[in-house]
Design a protein around this motif. Structure first.
Motif, PDB file in Angstrom:
ATOM      1  N   ASP A 157       0.171   9.827  -3.841  1.00 22.66           N
ATOM      2  CA  ASP A 157       0.635   8.860  -2.831  1.00 22.66           C
ATOM      3  C   ASP A 157       1.997   8.745  -2.663  1.00 22.66           C
TER       4      ASP A 157
ATOM      5  N   GLY B  53      -2.300   2.410   7.912  1.00 25.68           N
ATOM      6  CA  GLY B  53      -1.450   2.307   6.634  1.00 25.68           C
ATOM      7  C   GLY B  53      -1.909   3.258   5.451  1.00 25.68           C
ATOM      8  N   ALA B  54      -0.974   3.426   4.490  1.00 27.70           N
ATOM      9  CA  ALA B  54      -1.568   4.090   3.255  1.00 27.70           C
ATOM     10  C   ALA B  54      -2.880   3.306   2.640  1.00 27.70           C
ATOM     11  N   GLN B  55      -2.772   2.223   2.640  1.00 28.26           N
ATOM     12  CA  GLN B  55      -4.000   1.624   1.981  1.00 28.26           C
ATOM     13  C   GLN B  55      -5.111   2.179   2.402  1.00 28.26           C
TER      14      GLN B  55
ATOM     15  N   ASN C 273       5.067   3.356  -8.553  1.00 24.00           N
ATOM     16  CA  ASN C 273       5.070   1.663  -7.996  1.00 24.00           C
ATOM     17  C   ASN C 273       4.144   1.514  -9.560  1.00 24.00           C
TER      18      ASN C 273
ATOM     19  N   SER D 122       5.306   2.070   6.437  1.00 26.48           N
ATOM     20  CA  SER D 122       5.439   0.781   6.048  1.00 26.48           C
ATOM     21  C   SER D 122       6.913   0.647   5.188  1.00 26.48           C
ATOM     22  N   LYS D 123       7.119   1.450   4.312  1.00 26.96           N
ATOM     23  CA  LYS D 123       8.283   1.215   3.277  1.00 26.96           C
ATOM     24  C   LYS D 123       9.545   1.429   3.965  1.00 26.96           C
TER      25      LYS D 123
ATOM     26  N   TYR E  15      -5.349   9.588  -9.416  1.00 24.68           N
ATOM     27  CA  TYR E  15      -4.472   8.973  -8.281  1.00 24.68           C
ATOM     28  C   TYR E  15      -3.029   8.806  -9.193  1.00 24.68           C
TER      29      TYR E  15
ATOM     30  N   MET F 179       1.642   8.722  -8.390  1.00 22.78           N
ATOM     31  CA  MET F 179       2.461   8.988  -7.370  1.00 22.78           C
ATOM     32  C   MET F 179       3.795   9.624  -7.835  1.00 22.78           C
TER      33      MET F 179
ATOM     34  N   ARG G 173       1.161  -0.782  10.504  1.00 24.43           N
ATOM     35  CA  ARG G 173       0.115  -0.367   9.918  1.00 24.43           C
ATOM     36  C   ARG G 173      -0.112   0.992  10.152  1.00 24.43           C
TER      37      ARG G 173
ATOM     38  N   THR H  27       3.205   6.745   4.541  1.00 26.74           N
ATOM     39  CA  THR H  27       3.305   5.703   5.327  1.00 26.74           C
ATOM     40  C   THR H  27       4.775   5.289   5.812  1.00 26.74           C
TER      41      THR H  27
ATOM     42  N   ALA I 125       3.960   6.717  -0.853  1.00 20.77           N
ATOM     43  CA  ALA I 125       4.539   5.771  -0.172  1.00 20.77           C
ATOM     44  C   ALA I 125       6.035   5.356  -0.160  1.00 20.77           C
ATOM     45  N   TYR I 126       6.476   5.838  -1.324  1.00 24.22           N
ATOM     46  CA  TYR I 126       7.786   5.405  -1.559  1.00 24.22           C
ATOM     47  C   TYR I 126       8.700   6.788  -1.676  1.00 24.22           C
TER      48      TYR I 126
ATOM     49  N   TYR J 114      -0.158   1.171  -8.966  1.00 28.71           N
ATOM     50  CA  TYR J 114      -0.336   0.344  -7.793  1.00 28.71           C
ATOM     51  C   TYR J 114      -1.499  -0.410  -7.628  1.00 28.71           C
TER      52      TYR J 114
END
Ligand SMILES: Cc1ncc(COP(=O)(O)O)c(C=O)c1O
Length: 372
Positions: free
Chosen positions: A177, A89-91, A149, A208-209, A142, A144, A216, A206, A179-180, A115
């Motif tokens: 990041d 995952g991105a996490q 988010n 995930s979204k 950090y 986005m 994961r 990721t 992620a979206y 986030y």
């Protein structure tokens, strides 16, 4: 995480009568169940054992090649499969980036609202969080920029330029990041900042979204000078990302071009966002927000300071949940009552009912706060 808030969130998740405007979870109706099942069956029938055997910490070459090709199509000329590390995952990609970049006591620049999962990683690493344009020089930033988010906004040209200036002038590493990124309502994302500062940016992504978080599978693309350290950090954590999930995903992507699925997901979430925003304007006119440009949620700011955890308690008693603002604020001290409300999980009629319940809870909360 704040225990009181976590126990309220767990109560919301466990009780279907509670309408969940928290969590920022993808819509289950978009999970590609049948296609993933078919991909899993094909992978498990194959003669070679790669999906079930141990692999290398960087992950499967085909999947890494797919991710690198996607970045090249977006203008990152200098990237190949060798530059990609598949993560849990991105996490985990953020956690590895932070571990490699920062020692305890270092400074990290973050957006004023960010986030919570990344803020937790940074705090656990013992770094000092700073924010705002005048913040002192930091070891890492950090951000986005593709889609933030909790705000669900795309960074404009000046915000992007400021991030690049910080990276070049202060020699700050930027953890970008994304992620979206694929869920901007206007269409596919443009070039990431990685394209402009290959040696300063660590890009996080990721599936995930856009597919499902249960896989994961995420990724990290870092400057070549950091590759060995990153692979070592990955190896120490968990040897490799889930091999079966990687191979199933690889097979899925080979059989189903992602572009059509993404176009559908953008329209789907844009429609839900519109329903939520209309309901918010109607039912909570004193709360301010900028309509999201993508992603899963809206950031709301109330008319006065207050205890957002107490407001959540009132909301849960009225049958609706949300994410309190303090989770997203870099110093944990929101200037005014704030919250993130998500439109991704619930269908339109539950979104509308959820906002009505939230409005009732807000009126009760406000009356009792004023009486106290
Ligand atoms: C901005 C951001 N980055 C990373 C993550 C973690 O994603 P993953 O499920 O890939 O670990 C999330 C999940 O909510 C997120 O919102």
């Amino acid at each position: 995480m704040d225990r009181r808030i976590e126990s309220l969130q767990r109560r919301c998740a466990a009780d279907h009568r509670v309408i969940s405007l928290g969590g920022g979870l993808p819509a289950p109706v978009l999970f590609p169940r049948r296609a993933l099942a078919a991909a899993a069956a094909r992978v498990l029938r194959r003669a070679d054992d790669a999906a079930l055997q141990y692999g290398w910490p960087e992950g499967g070459a085909e999947l890494r090649g797919y991710i690198a090709a996607g970045l090249r199509a977006r203008g990152v000329s200098d990237v190949s499969a060798e530059d990609v590390v598949i993560t849990s995952g991105a996490q985990q990609a953020v956690a590895i980036a932070v571990e490699v970049l920062a020692t305890p006591g270092a400074r990290a620049w973050v957006e004023p609202e960010s986030y919570p999962g990344a803020l937790d990683i940074l705090r656990a690493r013992g770094v000092a969080l700073v924010a705002g344009p005048d913040a002192p020089r930091a070891r890492l930033a950090y951000a986005m920029p593709a889609l933030s988010n909790p705000r669900g906004r795309v960074a404009g040209a000046s915000a992007r330029a400021a991030l690049l200036t910080r990276a070049r002038r202060d020699e700050t590493y930027l953890v970008e990041d994304e992620a979206y990124a694929d869920l901007c309502f206007a269409g596919p994302p443009g070039a990431p900042l990685l394209a402009c500062a290959r040696e300063r940016v660590l890009l996080v992504g990721t599936f995930s979204k856009v597919l499902c978080p249960g896989l994961r599978v995420g990724w990290l693309v870092a400057p070549r000078a950091l590759r060995e350290e990153i692979l070592e950090a990955k190896r120490i954590r968990d040897l490799q990302a889930n091999g079966l999930a990687q191979w199933v995903l690889q097979d899925f992507l080979a059989h189903r071009p992602l572009a059509r699925r993404l176009a559908h997901a953008r329209r789907f979430y844009a429609a839900r966002a519109a329903v939520l925003c209309d309901a918010l304007r109607r039912e909570l006119p004193e709360w301010r927000f900028d309509p999201p440009e993508g992603g899963f949620s809206v950031w709301l700011e109330g008319p006065e300071p207050g205890d957002d955890a107490a407001l959540l308690e009132a909301a849960v008693a009225h049958g609706v949940g949300f994410d309190p603002g303090r989770l997203f604020v870099f110093d944990g001290a929101p200037r005014t009552l704030s919250m993130r409300v998500s439109y991704s999980l619930e269908p339109a009629e539950r979104l509308e009912a959820g906002v009505s319940r939230l409005a009732r809870a807000w009126r009760v909360f406000r009356r009792s706060a004023r009486a106290a």
